[in-house]
Design a protein around this motif. Structure first.
Motif, PDB file in Angstrom:
ATOM      1  N   UNK A 119       0.830  -1.199   0.000  1.00 55.25           N
ATOM      2  CA  UNK A 119       0.000   0.000   0.000  1.00 55.25           C
ATOM      3  C   UNK A 119       0.872   1.259   0.000  1.00 55.25           C
ATOM      4  N   UNK A 120       1.952   1.209   0.775  1.00 56.28           N
ATOM      5  CA  UNK A 120       2.901   2.329   0.804  1.00 56.28           C
ATOM      6  C   UNK A 120       3.524   2.528  -0.574  1.00 56.28           C
ATOM      7  N   UNK A 121       3.965   1.448  -1.167  1.00 56.53           N
ATOM      8  CA  UNK A 121       4.630   1.530  -2.468  1.00 56.53           C
ATOM      9  C   UNK A 121       3.696   2.134  -3.520  1.00 56.53           C
ATOM     10  N   UNK A 159      -1.023  -2.128 -10.610  1.00 58.94           N
ATOM     11  CA  UNK A 159      -1.200  -3.320 -11.442  1.00 58.94           C
ATOM     12  C   UNK A 159      -0.042  -4.308 -11.250  1.00 58.94           C
ATOM     13  N   UNK A 160       1.174  -3.799 -11.237  1.00 59.75           N
ATOM     14  CA  UNK A 160       2.351  -4.656 -11.058  1.00 59.75           C
ATOM     15  C   UNK A 160       2.317  -5.331  -9.688  1.00 59.75           C
ATOM     16  N   UNK A 161       2.007  -4.573  -8.651  1.00 54.88           N
ATOM     17  CA  UNK A 161       1.988  -5.120  -7.292  1.00 54.88           C
ATOM     18  C   UNK A 161       0.906  -6.172  -7.143  1.00 54.88           C
ATOM     19  N   UNK A 162      -0.271  -5.898  -7.673  1.00 50.55           N
ATOM     20  CA  UNK A 162      -1.376  -6.860  -7.612  1.00 50.55           C
ATOM     21  C   UNK A 162      -1.005  -8.135  -8.360  1.00 50.55           C
ATOM     22  N   UNK A 163      -0.436  -7.979  -9.536  1.00 54.39           N
ATOM     23  CA  UNK A 163      -0.032  -9.131 -10.335  1.00 54.39           C
ATOM     24  C   UNK A 163       1.010  -9.976  -9.594  1.00 54.39           C
ATOM     25  N   UNK A 164       1.992  -9.326  -8.986  1.00 51.34           N
ATOM     26  CA  UNK A 164       3.019 -10.057  -8.244  1.00 51.34           C
ATOM     27  C   UNK A 164       2.420 -10.824  -7.072  1.00 51.34           C
ATOM     28  N   UNK A 165       1.488 -10.201  -6.370  1.00 49.92           N
ATOM     29  CA  UNK A 165       0.858 -10.876  -5.234  1.00 49.92           C
ATOM     30  C   UNK A 165       0.035 -12.079  -5.691  1.00 49.92           C
ATOM     31  N   UNK A 166      -0.669 -11.932  -6.810  1.00 52.47           N
ATOM     32  CA  UNK A 166      -1.503 -13.033  -7.310  1.00 52.47           C
ATOM     33  C   UNK A 166      -0.676 -14.164  -7.895  1.00 52.47           C
ATOM     34  N   UNK A 167       0.409 -13.810  -8.570  1.00 48.63           N
ATOM     35  CA  UNK A 167       1.191 -14.826  -9.278  1.00 48.63           C
ATOM     36  C   UNK A 167       2.241 -15.512  -8.428  1.00 48.63           C
ATOM     37  N   UNK A 168       2.516 -14.964  -7.267  1.00 43.58           N
ATOM     38  CA  UNK A 168       3.590 -15.529  -6.460  1.00 43.58           C
ATOM     39  C   UNK A 168       3.114 -16.603  -5.493  1.00 43.58           C
ATOM     40  N   UNK A 169       1.805 -16.792  -5.430  1.00 41.74           N
ATOM     41  CA  UNK A 169       1.288 -17.711  -4.431  1.00 41.74           C
ATOM     42  C   UNK A 169       1.536 -17.184  -3.031  1.00 41.74           C
ATOM     43  N   UNK A 179      -4.397  -9.229   0.376  1.00 42.84           N
ATOM     44  CA  UNK A 179      -4.260  -7.776   0.246  1.00 42.84           C
ATOM     45  C   UNK A 179      -4.813  -7.255  -1.073  1.00 42.84           C
ATOM     46  N   UNK A 180      -4.952  -8.143  -2.048  1.00 40.00           N
ATOM     47  CA  UNK A 180      -5.271  -7.739  -3.414  1.00 40.00           C
ATOM     48  C   UNK A 180      -6.584  -6.970  -3.517  1.00 40.00           C
ATOM     49  N   UNK A 181      -7.626  -7.423  -2.879  1.00 40.31           N
ATOM     50  CA  UNK A 181      -8.926  -6.754  -3.034  1.00 40.31           C
ATOM     51  C   UNK A 181      -8.874  -5.328  -2.501  1.00 40.31           C
ATOM     52  N   UNK A 187      -8.391   0.594  -3.723  1.00 38.24           N
ATOM     53  CA  UNK A 187      -7.669   1.870  -3.694  1.00 38.24           C
ATOM     54  C   UNK A 187      -7.334   2.336  -5.107  1.00 38.24           C
ATOM     55  N   UNK A 188      -6.873   1.404  -5.941  1.00 34.47           N
ATOM     56  CA  UNK A 188      -6.518   1.740  -7.315  1.00 34.47           C
ATOM     57  C   UNK A 188      -7.741   2.253  -8.075  1.00 34.47           C
ATOM     58  N   UNK A 189      -8.834   1.517  -7.974  1.00 37.77           N
ATOM     59  CA  UNK A 189     -10.057   1.873  -8.712  1.00 37.77           C
ATOM     60  C   UNK A 189     -10.613   3.235  -8.267  1.00 37.77           C
ATOM     61  N   UNK A 190     -10.404   3.581  -7.020  1.00 36.64           N
ATOM     62  CA  UNK A 190     -11.012   4.799  -6.485  1.00 36.64           C
ATOM     63  C   UNK A 190     -10.039   5.961  -6.319  1.00 36.64           C
TER      64      UNK A 190
END
Length: 196
Positions: free
Chosen positions: A136-138, A165-175, A181-183, A188-191
């Motif tokens: 979230x900080x990043x 987008x990059x952070x969400x993708x990394x969290x989803x793809x890394x297992x 945290x993704x949702x 935050x991104x959408x709003x």
């Protein structure tokens, strides 16, 4: 409070970066009051203003919940000719639009309560080490980092979106164990809003 303690420490890297190229003035704790903020904005005329803390659709709040910039006080004009980033809940709904209408170069903020995961039980004394809060900080700090590097408000917003987008993708793809945290990151991104 715990939330502002976290967000306050998120500014450490921004202050270090800002000191390389900018003259900065920090209004923290008791100095985060309407009188000092208005005086500073009138006298110093900064190009970039960043607020952290609590807020609502019509105000950004300072020490002890005092309204700093508010549609009620009609002092949004003090941010004319400035790039403005307000990291406070729902300030992008009404206040941000008014700030832009009253002459700001641009505004970035949030139209819902900005949220983040954190673990104050273990990390309250060292929030920068909290692994749940880090994404979230990043993502949020990317707005200010881009503005401090001379990017336009639109470019700063786009850089932040790319970071989300990059952070969400990394969290989803890394297992990752932190996929929960993704949702919240996505919300935050959408709003996050940009008025330029």
């Amino acid at each position: 409070d715990k939330i502002t303690r976290y967000v306050y420490t998120w500014c450490d890297e921004l202050i270090v970066l800002a000191r390389k190229s900018w003259s900065i003035y920090e209004l923290s704790e008791k100095k985060a009051n309407r009188k000092d903020v208005e005086s500073y904005l009138n006298k110093q005329r900064p190009n970039l203003v960043i607020f952290n803390g609590h807020g609502n659709a019509h105000s950004v709040l300072g020490h002890n919940g005092e309204e700093l910039i508010s549609t009620q006080h009609q002092n949004e004009h003090l941010l004319a000719e400035k790039n403005v980033f307000i990291r406070a809940c729902t300030a992008g709904l009404v206040l941000g639009k008014n700030i832009k209408t009253k002459g700001a170069v641009g505004f970035i903020g949030y139209k819902i309560p900005i949220s983040f995961w954190y673990n104050p039980t273990q990390y309250l004394s060292r929030p920068l080490q909290d692994p749940d809060a880090e994404p979230f900080r990043i993502c949020s700090n990317q707005v200010a980092i881009s503005l401090l590097k001379g990017k336009t408000v639109r470019e700063a917003h786009e850089h932040s979106m790319a970071t989300y987008r990059k952070t969400i993708s990394e969290l989803l793809n890394s297992g990752s164990e932190r996929a929960h945290l993704v949702s919240t990151l996505f919300a935050n991104m959408k709003n996050q809003v940009c008025y330029d």
